[in-house]
Design a protein around this motif. Structure first.
Motif, mmCIF file in Angstrom:
data_model
loop_
_atom_site.group_PDB
_atom_site.id
_atom_site.type_symbol
_atom_site.label_atom_id
_atom_site.label_comp_id
_atom_site.label_asym_id
_atom_site.label_seq_id
_atom_site.Cartn_x
_atom_site.Cartn_y
_atom_site.Cartn_z
ATOM 1 N N ILE A 82 34.240 44.517 51.427
ATOM 2 C CA ILE A 82 33.002 44.032 50.817
ATOM 3 C C ILE A 82 31.854 44.994 51.104
ATOM 4 O O ILE A 82 31.050 45.305 50.219
ATOM 5 C CB ILE A 82 32.677 42.606 51.298
ATOM 6 N N ALA A 83 31.788 45.499 52.320
ATOM 7 C CA ALA A 83 30.738 46.460 52.669
ATOM 8 C C ALA A 83 30.884 47.745 51.855
ATOM 9 O O ALA A 83 29.890 48.315 51.396
ATOM 10 C CB ALA A 83 30.789 46.777 54.165
ATOM 11 N N ALA A 84 32.121 48.203 51.658
ATOM 12 C CA ALA A 84 32.349 49.412 50.863
ATOM 13 C C ALA A 84 31.927 49.194 49.411
ATOM 14 O O ALA A 84 31.290 50.064 48.800
ATOM 15 C CB ALA A 84 33.818 49.823 50.929
ATOM 16 N N LEU A 85 32.257 48.036 48.850
ATOM 17 C CA LEU A 85 31.839 47.732 47.479
ATOM 18 C C LEU A 85 30.317 47.660 47.380
ATOM 19 O O LEU A 85 29.727 48.157 46.417
ATOM 20 C CB LEU A 85 32.457 46.411 47.017
ATOM 21 N N ALA A 86 29.690 47.047 48.362
ATOM 22 C CA ALA A 86 28.227 46.955 48.356
ATOM 23 C C ALA A 86 27.601 48.336 48.444
ATOM 24 O O ALA A 86 26.597 48.614 47.782
ATOM 25 C CB ALA A 86 27.758 46.078 49.514
ATOM 26 N N TRP A 87 28.180 49.199 49.252
ATOM 27 C CA TRP A 87 27.651 50.556 49.386
ATOM 28 C C TRP A 87 27.824 51.332 48.083
ATOM 29 O O TRP A 87 26.916 52.046 47.644
ATOM 30 C CB TRP A 87 28.366 51.261 50.536
ATOM 31 N N LEU A 88 28.985 51.184 47.455
ATOM 32 C CA LEU A 88 29.255 51.925 46.217
ATOM 33 C C LEU A 88 28.475 51.379 45.023
ATOM 34 O O LEU A 88 27.976 52.144 44.213
ATOM 35 C CB LEU A 88 30.748 51.890 45.895
ATOM 36 N N LEU A 89 28.400 50.068 44.916
ATOM 37 C CA LEU A 89 27.815 49.454 43.723
ATOM 38 C C LEU A 89 26.390 48.953 43.921
ATOM 39 O O LEU A 89 25.740 48.562 42.959
ATOM 40 C CB LEU A 89 28.706 48.300 43.257
ATOM 41 N N GLY A 90 25.910 48.945 45.150
ATOM 42 C CA GLY A 90 24.533 48.576 45.434
ATOM 43 C C GLY A 90 24.141 47.212 44.928
ATOM 44 O O GLY A 90 24.839 46.222 45.167
#
Length: 87
Positions: free
Chosen positions: A19-27
């Motif tokens: 979830i953190a990686a998706l948030a970082w990538l997709l903002g």
């Protein structure tokens, strides 16, 4: 027949990292998606009678307010990103 205890599986940590990686990538787009998903889930649960949550905020009304504020912040972030791309 004795079963050997299984070692602890830290699956939640893997989920949190994803979830953190998706948030970082997709903002803000990821934030909006997760906030809307959470909001819909809590609305459904509240309609079914849930008034106290395991969430730190406890009261489902507070959780809904928090998720709604996150969704608004995400929309503002998306708007800002679009504005900066177009200018």
């Amino acid at each position: 027949m004795t079963s050997t205890p299984q070692p602890y599986d830290p699956l939640r940590l893997c989920v949190y990292a994803t979830i953190a990686a998706l948030a970082w990538l997709l903002g803000p787009v990821a934030l909006l998606g997760f906030a809307v998903l959470g909001f819909a889930g809590y609305v459904r649960a509240r309609r079914q009678g849930l008034t106290r949550s395991k969430c730190v905020l406890r009261d489902t009304r507070l959780v809904l307010t928090y998720l709604g504020a996150l969704a608004l912040a995400a929309v503002a972030g998306i708007g800002w990103n679009v504005y900066t791309w177009l200018s």
